[in-house]
Design a protein around this motif. Structure first.
Motif, PDB file in Angstrom:
ATOM      1  N   ASP A   1      10.583 -10.155   9.758  1.00 39.69           N
ATOM      2  CA  ASP A   1      10.310 -11.365   8.933  1.00 39.69           C
ATOM      3  C   ASP A   1       9.416 -12.247   9.678  1.00 39.69           C
ATOM      4  OD1 ASP A   1      12.033 -10.226   7.265  1.00 39.69           O
ATOM      5  OD2 ASP A   1      13.833 -11.423   7.669  1.00 39.69           O
ATOM      6  N   HIS A   2       9.459 -12.211  11.031  1.00 39.24           N
ATOM      7  CA  HIS A   2       8.813 -13.440  11.991  1.00 39.24           C
ATOM      8  C   HIS A   2       7.261 -13.027  11.908  1.00 39.24           C
ATOM      9  CE1 HIS A   2       8.692 -16.114  15.722  1.00 39.24           C
ATOM     10  NE2 HIS A   2       7.810 -16.416  14.884  1.00 39.24           N
ATOM     11  N   ILE A   3       7.122 -11.470  11.848  1.00 37.44           N
ATOM     12  CA  ILE A   3       5.814 -10.860  11.884  1.00 37.44           C
ATOM     13  C   ILE A   3       5.214 -11.352  10.820  1.00 37.44           C
ATOM     14  CG2 ILE A   3       4.573  -8.847  11.546  1.00 37.44           C
ATOM     15  CD1 ILE A   3       6.613  -7.715  13.912  1.00 37.44           C
ATOM     16  N   GLN A   4       6.059 -11.137   9.494  1.00 38.55           N
ATOM     17  CA  GLN A   4       5.376 -11.160   8.199  1.00 38.55           C
ATOM     18  C   GLN A   4       5.033 -12.907   7.875  1.00 38.55           C
ATOM     19  OE1 GLN A   4       4.473  -9.281   5.673  1.00 38.55           O
ATOM     20  NE2 GLN A   4       5.124  -7.745   7.412  1.00 38.55           N
ATOM     21  N   ARG A   5       5.938 -13.723   8.595  1.00 43.47           N
ATOM     22  CA  ARG A   5       5.458 -15.239   8.361  1.00 43.47           C
ATOM     23  C   ARG A   5       4.218 -15.577   9.301  1.00 43.47           C
ATOM     24  NH1 ARG A   5      11.039 -15.650   9.082  1.00 43.47           N
ATOM     25  NH2 ARG A   5      10.970 -16.245  11.198  1.00 43.47           N
ATOM     26  N   VAL A   6       4.151 -14.805  10.432  1.00 47.01           N
ATOM     27  CA  VAL A   6       2.817 -15.056  11.448  1.00 47.01           C
ATOM     28  C   VAL A   6       1.744 -14.513  10.620  1.00 47.01           C
ATOM     29  CG1 VAL A   6       1.784 -14.274  13.567  1.00 47.01           C
ATOM     30  CG2 VAL A   6       4.423 -15.044  13.599  1.00 47.01           C
ATOM     31  N   LEU A   7       1.894 -13.413   9.966  1.00 49.53           N
ATOM     32  CA  LEU A   7       0.698 -12.728   9.307  1.00 49.53           C
ATOM     33  C   LEU A   7       0.139 -13.763   8.125  1.00 49.53           C
ATOM     34  CD1 LEU A   7       1.825  -8.889   8.946  1.00 49.53           C
ATOM     35  CD2 LEU A   7      -0.300  -9.784  10.177  1.00 49.53           C
ATOM     36  N   LEU A   8       1.139 -14.418   7.404  1.00 48.60           N
ATOM     37  CA  LEU A   8       1.131 -15.264   6.368  1.00 48.60           C
ATOM     38  C   LEU A   8       0.420 -16.546   6.906  1.00 48.60           C
ATOM     39  CD1 LEU A   8       3.995 -14.944   3.987  1.00 48.60           C
ATOM     40  CD2 LEU A   8       1.795 -14.148   3.476  1.00 48.60           C
ATOM     41  N   SER A   9       0.489 -16.816   8.254  1.00 46.31           N
ATOM     42  CA  SER A   9       0.115 -18.265   8.776  1.00 46.31           C
ATOM     43  C   SER A   9      -1.310 -18.129   9.281  1.00 46.31           C
ATOM     44  CB  SER A   9       1.214 -18.710   9.848  1.00 46.31           C
ATOM     45  OG  SER A   9       1.048 -17.958  10.893  1.00 46.31           O
ATOM     46  N   LYS A  10      -1.912 -16.734   9.421  1.00 47.74           N
ATOM     47  CA  LYS A  10      -3.041 -16.671  10.136  1.00 47.74           C
ATOM     48  C   LYS A  10      -4.048 -17.485   9.473  1.00 47.74           C
ATOM     49  CE  LYS A  10      -6.293 -13.127  11.758  1.00 47.74           C
ATOM     50  NZ  LYS A  10      -6.549 -11.372  11.739  1.00 47.74           N
ATOM     51  N   ASP A  11      -4.129 -17.446   8.181  1.00 51.14           N
ATOM     52  CA  ASP A  11      -5.191 -18.231   7.719  1.00 51.14           C
ATOM     53  C   ASP A  11      -4.871 -19.425   7.095  1.00 51.14           C
ATOM     54  OD1 ASP A  11      -7.276 -16.157   8.165  1.00 51.14           O
ATOM     55  OD2 ASP A  11      -6.472 -15.274   6.650  1.00 51.14           O
ATOM     56  N   ASP A  12      -3.648 -20.021   7.346  1.00 46.06           N
ATOM     57  CA  ASP A  12      -3.153 -21.189   7.014  1.00 46.06           C
ATOM     58  C   ASP A  12      -3.920 -22.371   7.685  1.00 46.06           C
ATOM     59  OD1 ASP A  12      -1.604 -23.195   5.805  1.00 46.06           O
ATOM     60  OD2 ASP A  12       0.203 -22.304   6.394  1.00 46.06           O
ATOM     61  N   TRP A  13      -4.380 -23.316   6.765  1.00 52.69           N
ATOM     62  CA  TRP A  13      -4.904 -24.679   7.288  1.00 52.69           C
ATOM     63  C   TRP A  13      -4.241 -25.601   7.124  1.00 52.69           C
ATOM     64  CZ3 TRP A  13     -10.643 -24.372   5.212  1.00 52.69           C
ATOM     65  CH2 TRP A  13     -11.508 -23.287   5.893  1.00 52.69           C
ATOM     66  N   THR A  14      -2.950 -25.715   6.952  1.00 52.16           N
ATOM     67  CA  THR A  14      -1.923 -26.762   6.454  1.00 52.16           C
ATOM     68  C   THR A  14      -1.873 -27.863   7.623  1.00 52.16           C
ATOM     69  OG1 THR A  14      -0.826 -25.311   4.993  1.00 52.16           O
ATOM     70  CG2 THR A  14       0.343 -27.521   5.502  1.00 52.16           C
ATOM     71  N   ILE A  15      -1.667 -27.273   8.970  1.00 53.42           N
ATOM     72  CA  ILE A  15      -1.701 -28.073  10.264  1.00 53.42           C
ATOM     73  C   ILE A  15      -2.714 -27.706  11.091  1.00 53.42           C
ATOM     74  CG2 ILE A  15       0.874 -28.203   9.986  1.00 53.42           C
ATOM     75  CD1 ILE A  15       1.084 -26.216  12.085  1.00 53.42           C
ATOM     76  N   PHE A  16      -3.749 -27.382  10.538  1.00 53.09           N
ATOM     77  CA  PHE A  16      -4.891 -27.061  11.272  1.00 53.09           C
ATOM     78  C   PHE A  16      -6.016 -28.024  10.945  1.00 53.09           C
ATOM     79  CE2 PHE A  16      -8.333 -23.225  12.859  1.00 53.09           C
ATOM     80  CZ  PHE A  16      -8.508 -24.270  13.899  1.00 53.09           C
ATOM     81  N   LYS A  17      -6.130 -29.256  11.701  1.00 51.65           N
ATOM     82  CA  LYS A  17      -6.835 -30.161  11.192  1.00 51.65           C
ATOM     83  C   LYS A  17      -8.361 -29.998  11.442  1.00 51.65           C
ATOM     84  CE  LYS A  17      -7.272 -35.302  12.302  1.00 51.65           C
ATOM     85  NZ  LYS A  17      -7.028 -36.458  12.892  1.00 51.65           N
ATOM     86  N   GLU A  18      -8.625 -29.286  12.373  1.00 48.37           N
ATOM     87  CA  GLU A  18      -9.849 -28.960  12.838  1.00 48.37           C
ATOM     88  C   GLU A  18     -10.578 -28.093  11.576  1.00 48.37           C
ATOM     89  OE1 GLU A  18      -8.226 -30.061  16.579  1.00 48.37           O
ATOM     90  OE2 GLU A  18      -7.886 -28.652  14.938  1.00 48.37           O
ATOM     91  N   ALA A  19      -9.957 -27.392  11.110  1.00 53.47           N
ATOM     92  CA  ALA A  19     -10.407 -26.481   9.943  1.00 53.47           C
ATOM     93  C   ALA A  19     -10.549 -27.356   8.570  1.00 53.47           C
ATOM     94  CB  ALA A  19      -9.645 -25.273   9.677  1.00 53.47           C
ATOM     95  N   LYS A  20      -9.593 -28.140   8.573  1.00 57.65           N
ATOM     96  CA  LYS A  20      -9.579 -28.882   7.242  1.00 57.65           C
ATOM     97  C   LYS A  20     -10.837 -29.937   7.292  1.00 57.65           C
ATOM     98  CE  LYS A  20      -5.335 -30.728   6.208  1.00 57.65           C
ATOM     99  NZ  LYS A  20      -4.062 -31.048   6.181  1.00 57.65           N
ATOM    100  N   LEU A  21     -10.917 -30.444   8.569  1.00 55.07           N
ATOM    101  CA  LEU A  21     -12.174 -31.566   8.603  1.00 55.07           C
ATOM    102  C   LEU A  21     -13.329 -30.876   8.402  1.00 55.07           C
ATOM    103  CD1 LEU A  21     -13.123 -34.296   9.323  1.00 55.07           C
ATOM    104  CD2 LEU A  21     -12.846 -33.497  11.975  1.00 55.07           C
TER     105      LEU A  21
END
Length: 992
Positions: free
Chosen positions: A508-528
């Motif tokens: 389950d943890h691996i699946q969550r990590v895989l889903l978070s790979k391209d998640d910009w929710t808390i990645f401020k630099e990417a959002k900027l």
């Protein structure tokens, strides 16, 4: 003594101090814990209300945006209907006129007559036809748009609204649209009037103007001025009408949706008796109030809404013209007390287009934080915007020419296509410049590295767990070996179950990590970075489409899902390409890829209107000036600011409960404090009783009575103190005895040093010496020995360590030196070899002696000397008035055998002229420390020798000792122990 007794009687004792300290400690602890508890309760209350408020507030925001979109859409529909009629008249001038011969029955008859020889011919027929530039949104497209908007209006049960209800709502939209268009026409007409007046004024200035023409122009001027005044009055009147009708339209929609809002807000947990939310537009016009939905909420803050302080705050916020001040300001809750009730009020801005506003706010954050990393890109963006502005001017000119000609569409014109291609290249250049100048590339590398490490760790963990499960499974199948631990069947099965559970959690943890790979929710630099690159595209889409869904949900999905971002960016590019291609005015192209333009909402702008907006966005730099707050981001925020949510939170009950708890805590704390102080006072009396006995005994010791025994006081600290004092008294007795022995030893050592200095050569040289032991007796040594040949031997030495042991070595050393000289040995090197051999064999390894031996020859006026590891002597040359440090060195005596020792020592000779000064000392002199730890130093010795080189050696040494006493803050002239860190010895010889 009497003074001490008086002070002891007056000043507070240990019991009082301990009780006072205990009181302070208890009160402080209780006060701190009460304050912390109060703040924790207050924070918990605020967090609870904040969490309960979050979901309803997000829903309220979405409702506000829905109402805004519906209002805007309904008004836009009516505007379109009016504009289509106007556009038909306006665009009629761009229709093409086609000339053709007369056709039909009449034309056929004329052709037949002409064939019979009659003089007949067909007439030309002139016909106007539509061109690309005469097309606009058709009435059918507007009707389709209206049908989609109307479909959004449904009853609480989901049924379509009645025609009468829709007609009622539509009436306000019609009046709003008419008022807006009237304002627009008036403004356009005022501009036209100004141009006409300027033309008339110019013609009236012509002196050759005939009177009749002059009168005609004067009348026209007067009529135009009156018309301008009329239009100037029309504008504010119709603006008020527009606002009033729009308010009525919003309220009609609000009333229509009131039931569904109420049910939904109730279901998501808003407490209407504690929280009231009011929504206002930029002008302060109310558009939503939960007090109208819930009777119990209508009383929340009722008196507050009339409070002058609240009204002034609200007025100042709505009066703020600079949108950046509203966006940057973090409005903290403002507390109010009205009628005995406690309220907190928060003002939060609401934006019309969240996708654009959130990106703009992200950019303004780095600007307000003085983040200079992006300034290089902003400068390049400014340059490209200027290049685009020049290109857009050419595009606009060419489109105007094509519109007048009306023959070809822009996409079929080579000039337009060439300019459009240049436009594409500049847009591409802007994107490449950003990739080149991006300042936060390292953040992406760190993020990728962190993700890879996390993923690899989890995969490795999964592999280990899988292997363990396999191993334990094998234990079920094969019997254990002799050296292995034996497990029962139940233990093995339990272990396997636990490992399987852990494996499932890891998967389950691996699946969550895989889903978070391209998640910009808390990645401020990417959002900027996305904000800077895509803000123009987002604003263009907001302009051209009316979305079906409002709120931040679309942007949240965009940040979370890489596929969503890919689709959206492809849609942005294809929409731009549709504009630049110039092939269709109102029909969007078929999508290329897995997306549809219908996801963006309803297209409410023609290609030409979208083109104008695209030009405006692209020619405006993202940042023009931080100081003036100018640039695209500021303009978009100003445009998108819809209004404010005013959240009124009634915290009365919560604060009352917290206050009640605090008062109860204070009461209990007071009782505990009193009991603690009394207990401390009684306990202190018990311990102080023992301390008083000890105190009286110590007073006896102070008076000199060492025959004191302290009583046994138990095994605690006081008991330990009593035993320590007994040991101390015993030690004092021994120390007193030792002090007497040291005084005797010091007296004996003094007798070993020269009592008087030799006088046989007083006509040749002047002598002086000084000695001070660190502990009364010491290991430093100096001597003057008169030799039979009329020469004078002098020496100085320093035995390692301090105290009685080195003093004994020094005494033996003195005896040996004198004995060697008495038997007639004058070879300085042999003398040191003989002494070194004895010391090396007879003393421990840690004992050695640095030694300097010299012989003054009065006939030659020379000094022959040798050094065994002693400090270098100083020599004052009176002829040059300079100080020299004489060469010396060698290995100390007693440190090694003669075979090696002999190779390190060397005999040297100097000649003394009149006035010359020879000075030698032990290292305790230059290394004497001040109270702050500073060394006396060789440079200070040299300076004293230079300043006093013409004085008698006695005066020189007195001056040196005086400076040394000042430096060490000690009196060195008195006998006994000192606080020096080493023994000190000095000798001085001056040639007359």
């Amino acid at each position: 003594m009497n003074k001490k007794r008086i002070l002891r009687a007056i000043l507070p004792g240990i019991r009082t101090k301990l009780s006072f300290f205990t009181a302070i400690l208890i009160v402080s602890i209780l006060g701190i814990t009460s304050t912390l508890h109060y703040n924790q309760q207050k924070k918990a209350l605020e967090d609870k209300l904040e969490s309960e408020l979050k979901t309803p507030l997000e829903y309220i925001n979405s409702v506000v945006l829905d109402l805004e979109n519906l209002t805007r859409s309904l008004v836009m529909i009516e505007e379109f209907k009016l504009r289509v009629k106007e556009k038909k008249k306006e665009l009629k001038q761009y229709k093409r006129t086609i000339v053709s011969k007369e056709t039909g029955l009449l034309g056929s008859l004329k052709d037949f007559g002409k064939s019979l020889g009659l003089n007949l011919k067909r007439n030309n027929v002139y016909r106007s036809v539509d061109t690309y530039f005469t097309r606009y949104l058709s009435e059918k497209e507007i009707d389709d748009f209206e049908s989609k908007v109307r479909a959004e209006l449904r009853k609480e049960n989901g049924a379509p609204i009645e025609s009468t209800t829709y007609k009622y709502i539509k009436g306000f939209a019609e009046k709003t649209a008419l008022a807006r268009i009237t304002v627009e026409r008036a403004k356009i007409r005022i501009i036209e009037i100004e141009e006409e007046l300027q033309s008339i004024e110019s013609e009236l200035l012509d002196s050759s103007l005939v009177p009749k023409r002059k009168n005609t122009l004067s009348v026209e001027k007067s009529n135009l001025i009156n018309e301008r005044k009329y239009n100037e009055k029309t504008i504010p009147a119709n603006e008020r009408k527009s606002l009033n009708y729009e308010t009525l339209l919003t309220k009609a929609l609000q009333n229509f949706f009131r039931g569904s809002h109420k049910d939904h807000i109730t279901s998501i947990g808003l407490m209407p008796d504690k929280i009231r939310i009011l929504t206002f537009d930029r002008t302060g016009k109310e558009s939503l109030d939960t007090g109208l939905l819930f009777p119990e909420s209508s009383n929340t803050g009722k008196k507050l809404l009339k409070l002058n302080e609240y009204l002034e705050t609200k007025k100042s916020i709505f009066a703020e013209k600079n949108v950046m001040n509203l966006v940057r300001e973090k409005y903290l809750p403002t507390a109010y007390e009205v009628g005995g009730r406690q309220y907190e009020v928060v003002f939060r801005p609401v934006f019309r287009n969240p996708k654009t506003a959130e990106r703009a706010k992200l950019i303004t954050e780095i600007l307000s934080d003085n983040e200079s990393g992006f300034l290089d890109y902003f400068k390049e963006d400014l340059k490209i915007s200027e290049q685009l502005r020049e290109l857009i001017l050419k595009l606009r000119t060419r489109v105007t020419e094509l519109r007048k000609l009306g023959k070809v569409m822009p996409g079929a014109d080579p000039t337009y296509r060439s300019l459009a291609e240049s436009y594409r290249e500049l847009i591409k250049k802007r994107e490449l410049k950003f990739q080149e100048l991006i300042p936060n590339k390292s953040a992406f590398e760190i993020q990728a590295k962190k993700w890879n490490e996390n993923y690899s760790t989890l995969v490795e963990k999964k592999k280990q767990i899988t292997n363990e499960i396999t191993d334990w499974g094998n234990k079920l199948k094969t019997p254990p070996k002799e050296s292995e631990t034996v497990f029962t069947l139940e233990e093995i099965q339990e272990k396997i179950r636990n490992l399987e559970s852990l494996l499932e959690e890891t998967n389950d943890h691996i699946q969550r990590v895989l889903l978070s790979k391209d998640d910009w929710t808390i990645f401020k630099e990417a959002k900027l970075n996305d904000a800077i690159l895509e803000i123009r595209n987002a604003a263009l889409e907001d302009f051209a489409f009316v979305p079906f869904q409002t709120g931040p949900s679309g942007l949240i999905r965009y940040y979370k899902d890489d596929k969503e971002r890919e689709v959206q960016i492809a849609k942005y590019k294809q929409f731009r390409e549709w504009i630049l291609s110039g092939h269709s005015e109102t029909v969007l192209p078929k999508p290329k890829g897995k997306f549809s333009f219908s996801d963006s909402g309803i297209l409410v702008r023609s290609r030409t209107e979208s083109e104008e907006m695209m030009w405006s966005l692209d020619e405006t730099p993202v940042l023009l000036s931080m100081e003036n707050g100018s640039g695209l981001v500021y303009e978009l925020l100003e445009k998108d600011l819809l209004g404010f949510n005013v959240i009124i939170i009634d915290r009365t009950e919560g604060y009352r409960q917290i206050k009640k708890n605090r008062e109860e805590q204070i009461r209990y704390a007071g009782i505990i404090a009193v009991l603690g102080i009394l207990s401390a006072y009684i306990l202190a009396w018990f311990f102080v009783r023992k301390i008083k006995i000890i105190s009286k005994k110590t007073e006896e010791i102070e008076r000199g009575n060492l025959d004191i025994t302290f009583p046994n006081a138990g095994y605690d600290e006081i008991g330990i103190l009593s035993e320590s004092l007994n040991d101390m008294v015993h030690g004092l007795k021994e120390r007193e005895e030792m002090k007497g022995e040291l005084v005797a030893a010091e007296e004996i050592q003094k007798r070993l040093l020269p009592g008087t200095l030799p006088t046989s050569l007083e006509d040749k040289i002047e002598l002086a010496a000084f000695y001070k032991a660190m502990t009364g007796v010491g290991g430093d040594y100096y001597d003057f020995i008169e030799l039979k040949e009329g020469k004078l031997a002098f020496c100085i030495g320093d035995v390692s360590n301090h105290g009685v042991g080195p003093a004994i070595v020094m005494a033996l050393f003195r005896t040996q030196i004198r004995a060697i000289l008495r038997k007639g040995e004058r070879n300085l090197k042999k003398i040191l070899l003989e002494v070194n051999g004895s010391l090396y064999e007879d003393t421990p390894d840690h004992i050695f002696v640095t030694f300097f031996l010299g012989v003054f020859d009065p006939e030659k006026s020379s000094v022959e000397y040798i050094s065994a590891g002693h400090v270098k002597p100083m020599f004052y040359d009176s002829s040059t008035n300079k100080i020299h440090e004489l060469p010396a060195g060698g290995l100390p005596l007693g440190m090694d055998e003669n075979q090696f020792f002999e190779s390190t020592i060397e005999r040297r000779v100097i000649t003394l002229d009149s006035g010359d000064f020879f000075f030698q000392y032990t290292d305790g002199f230059d290394e004497a420390r001040s109270p702050s730890g500073e060394f006396f130093g060789k440079s200070r010795i040299a300076k004293l020798l230079l300043m006093n080189g013409n004085e008698h050696p006695n005066l020189l040494l007195k001056k040196m000792v005086s400076d040394l006493e000042t430096h060490t803050a000690q009196n060195l002239s008195q006998p006994g122990m000192s606080n020096l860190n080493d023994d000190i010895a000095m000798i001085a010889i001056r040639k007359k």
